[in-house]
Structure formats: structure tokens, C-alpha cells
Design an enzyme around this catalytic site. Structure first.
Site, short mmCIF file in Angstrom:
data_model
loop_
_atom_site.label_atom_id
_atom_site.label_comp_id
_atom_site.label_asym_id
_atom_site.label_seq_id
_atom_site.Cartn_x
_atom_site.Cartn_y
_atom_site.Cartn_z
N TYR A 139 -63.85 2.74 -54.12
CA TYR A 139 -63.91 3.36 -55.44
C TYR A 139 -64.97 2.72 -56.32
O TYR A 139 -65.49 3.38 -57.23
CB TYR A 139 -62.55 3.26 -56.13
CG TYR A 139 -61.46 4.10 -55.52
CD1 TYR A 139 -61.74 5.05 -54.55
CD2 TYR A 139 -60.14 3.96 -55.92
CE1 TYR A 139 -60.74 5.83 -54.00
CE2 TYR A 139 -59.13 4.73 -55.37
CZ TYR A 139 -59.43 5.66 -54.41
OH TYR A 139 -58.44 6.43 -53.86
N LYS A 185 -56.02 -2.25 -41.98
CA LYS A 185 -56.34 -1.53 -40.74
C LYS A 185 -57.26 -2.44 -39.92
O LYS A 185 -58.37 -2.09 -39.51
CB LYS A 185 -57.02 -0.20 -41.07
CG LYS A 185 -57.11 0.76 -39.87
CD LYS A 185 -55.76 1.17 -39.32
CE LYS A 185 -55.95 2.19 -38.19
NZ LYS A 185 -54.70 2.44 -37.44
N ASP A 218 -51.29 3.02 -41.37
CA ASP A 218 -50.69 4.25 -40.84
C ASP A 218 -49.22 4.04 -40.49
O ASP A 218 -48.39 4.94 -40.68
CB ASP A 218 -51.48 4.78 -39.64
CG ASP A 218 -51.91 3.69 -38.68
OD1 ASP A 218 -51.70 2.50 -38.96
OD2 ASP A 218 -52.48 4.03 -37.62
N ASP A 242 -53.71 3.29 -53.36
CA ASP A 242 -53.64 4.55 -54.09
C ASP A 242 -52.78 5.56 -53.32
O ASP A 242 -51.87 6.20 -53.87
CB ASP A 242 -55.05 5.09 -54.28
CG ASP A 242 -55.12 6.27 -55.24
OD1 ASP A 242 -54.09 6.61 -55.84
OD2 ASP A 242 -56.21 6.85 -55.37
N ASP A 246 -48.63 6.64 -54.18
CA ASP A 246 -48.29 8.03 -54.48
C ASP A 246 -47.28 8.57 -53.45
O ASP A 246 -46.38 9.35 -53.80
CB ASP A 246 -49.54 8.90 -54.47
CG ASP A 246 -50.29 8.83 -55.79
OD1 ASP A 246 -49.87 8.06 -56.67
OD2 ASP A 246 -51.31 9.53 -55.95
#
Length: 350
Positions: A139, A185, A218, A242, A246
Site C-alpha cells: 500500500y 506466506k 491462506d 486488511d 474484514d
């Protein structure tokens, strides 16, 4: 007298922010409030989603209470150059405040398990704190470009950036159950290898009392909804945080129940994580619970007033049971729910 800068923003932001300020005035009458513009409305008024007058107001603020930023998908704001879009104002605000750690509690209140889409036995007792790194990763990295048929964004972290957000997570865990799950990851991303290495090293050096576990993003995306009680504190980088926060927001039953605190070098930033909901803006039916609970986080983390924060949170839990809003299957509008919170706090409502 502590100064709170309020940034109502766009869509339902002014409505839910007004409710939060009303509750804050009752529980902490010594606070002063100063309102400024941000986001799309700021661009319309000043030609900048984060105008200088708003930036200047932050200099002596003790805390910042934000509403929402952004418009509908077909908004003219979305056709502006990226630096002028409402969301860019939000990113600039976070950077200006030095807010590198975003705290998002995911809690199912006792007696409110029925609001969750999960089975009651899965929802019962869920109490997770997601600590999201907020100033790095894809970002914020400037190594980004669209070049014809090719585009790229760069995920980049340094050891100091990883350590400071991990330290925030370990600090939070010390006040909770003492368990931290670091999400990455690392099996395919070098930046995640660095992340895992640095989080582990900090734990081994300074937080040996904390139980640390590493999991892939994941896997966490599956387990956070299939076995949410396994988690206490989750710490992860900006993009993963993020998405996961959510996703986790579904557990209590609505984005309208999700507050947040962004902490770092200066005044903290406190905001609901829901969007601007332009389809219901101005109708007086938005759920203000997340904004009001963000105000409670402002008191706890920004002003060190935990007793007042607890008072608000107990009142919100009671109001959710007695006057649920429409997004939760009830009938309460913004005014009705705010009144219910004030009444639960012992404040007469005329």
C-alpha cells in the site's frame, strides 16, 4: 482539556461520528472537539482529500476520531488521479500521524452469539485482536507502476518496521491470554521470510513469556471462521491484515460492530472499519455501534481512561441486545440506538 479532532468524512461518516461524539461528551465532559474535512468531501471543498488545514489541526490533537472515507463505485472521485482520491487522503492521514499498528478487536459479546452467521458453539467466546501493520507493504511502497500491459506493486519491509508492530502485538498479548499468531506466506515470499525471522527473534529476545505460533495466511483465512477460538492476538503485514480483519468482521455479525485503533508515534486514530455506505447515507439508519466502540478505544488507548471505555462498551452490548439495528435484524435507526446506549450509561434521554 484533551483535544479530539473529528474527521466525519464521507457517506454515513458524519452520522456515526456524531453519535460517537455525543456518547463521548456524556462520559468525558472535559473533552474538546474540533471538526475538519477529509476524503471526498474535503476534495470537493478544498481540492485535496487531506487539506493543509486538516493536517495542521493534528499538531496539537490528543486523539483523532474518523468517520468513513470514499464514495460509490461510480463516484466521480474514482476518476481522479490517485493522489486526489478519497482513499489517498486516508493513507496520508495515517502516515502523518505515524500510525504503524492497527488494532482491530473481533469479539462476540455474551448473549449476542445469535447475531453471528457462525454456529453458536463456534461464535461463543470469540475474542481476537488483529494487529495489522499499517504503514508498509504494497500500500505504501513507491516502487509501483502501470506500463502498458504490465503493472507492478512492491511489498517491502525492514526489520525495524516488523519489530515495532510485533512489539505492539506482544504488548497486547501480555494483557490478554499471552498467545500471538504471526501470519505470513514464508513458503513463497522472501519478505515473509524476513517477517517470520524478525518476529521470532524479537519474541526470543524480549518476550519469552509469550507463546508464539507462525501460520500461513491462506490457512488462517480458513481457520479464522472455522475455528476462531484458536486465536488470541494475530499480527501480520498490511495487505494480509486488511483482508483477514474484514473476513473476521463477519464473526460478530456485521461490519457495523467493528471498531479499530491505529497507534504509533503520535496521536492515535480511531475509526470504524466499515465503509461509507453511500446507499444509506443521510437516511439515519446507519449502525453507529462501531463508531461508538471506536470512541471507547480512543478513551482506552488514546487517553488512558479504561473505566470510561468499559462503561461505553457495556452500554453498547446492552443496547445491541435491547435495540438491535437493521443490519442485525432489528428495527433501531441511528438515533434510537444512540439513545439506547445513552440510557444504558444512565444518561437521561429527552
Amino acid at each position: 482539556m484533551p483535544k479530539i479532532v473529528t474527521l466525519p468524512g464521507d457517506g454515513i461518516g458524519p452520522e456515526v461520528t456524531a453519535a460517537a461524539v455525543e456518547v463521548l461528551r456524556e462520559v468525558a465532559p472535559d473533552l474538546t472537539f474540533e471538526e475538519h474535512a477529509i476524503g471526498g468531501m474535503a476534495y470537493d471543498a478544498h481540492g485535496d482529500p487531506f487539506p493543509q488545514r486538516t493536517r495542521d489541526a493534528l499538531a496539537d490533537a490528543d486523539a483523532v476520531l474518523l468517520g468513513t472515507v470514499g464514495g460509490p463505485q461510480n463516484s466521480p472521485w474514482n476518476s481522479l488521479p490517485r493522489p486526489m482520491r478519497p482513499e489517498s487522503g486516508l493513507l496520508a492521514l495515517r502516515k502523518a500521524l505515524g500510525c504503524y499498528a492497527n488494532l482491530r478487536p473481533v469479539r462476540v459479546q455474551p448473549g449476542l452469539e445469535h447475531l453471528s452467521p457462525l454456529k453458536p458453539e463456534l461464535a461463543r467466546g470469540v475474542d481476537i485482536l488483529i494487529v495489522r501493520e499499517l504503514l508498509g507493504g504494497v500500500y505504501f511502497d513507491q516502487d509501483r507502476k502501470i506500463d502498458g500491459d504490465t503493472a507492478y506493486n512492491t511489498m517491502r519491509y525492514t526489520t525495524p518496521e516488523v519489530e515495532r508492530v510485533a512489539r505492539m502485538a506482544f504488548w497486547a498479548a501480555e494483557q490478554r491470554k499471552g498467545r500471538v499468531t504471526s501470519v505470513d506466506k514464508a513458503n513463497v515470499l522472501e519478505v515473509s521470510e524476513l517477517w517470520r525471522r524478525d518476529v521470532q527473534a524479537l519474541r526470543d529476545r524480549d518476550y519469552r513469556n509469550i507463546h508464539l505460533n507462525h501460520e500461513y495466511v491462506d490457512s488462517v483465512a480458513m481457520l479464522i471462521v472455522s475455528d476462531p477460538s484458536r486465536y488470541d492476538v494475530i499480527v501480520t503485514e498490511n495487505l494480509f491484515g486488511d483482508i483477514l480483519s474484514d473476513l473476521a468482521a463477519v464473526i460478530p455479525g456485521s461490519l457495523g460492530l467493528m471498531p479499530s485503533a491505529s497507534l504509533g508515534d503520535g496521536a492515535g486514530l480511531f475509526e470504524p472499519i466499515h465503509g461509507s455506505a453511500p446507499d444509506i447515507a443521510g437516511k439515519g439508519i446507519a449502525n453507529p455501534a462501531a463508531a461508538i466502540m471506536s470512541a471507547a478505544m480512543l478513551l482506552r488507548h488514546g487517553l488512558k481512561r479504561s473505566d470510561a471505555a468499559n462503561q461505553i462498551e457495556r452500554a453498547v452490548a446492552l443496547a445491541l441486545r435491547e435495540e438491535p439495528t437493521r443490519d442485525l435484524g432489528g428495527k433501531a435507526d441511528t438515533r434510537t440506538f444512540t439513545n439506547a446506549v445513552l440510557e444504558a450509561m444512565g444518561t437521561p434521554v429527552g
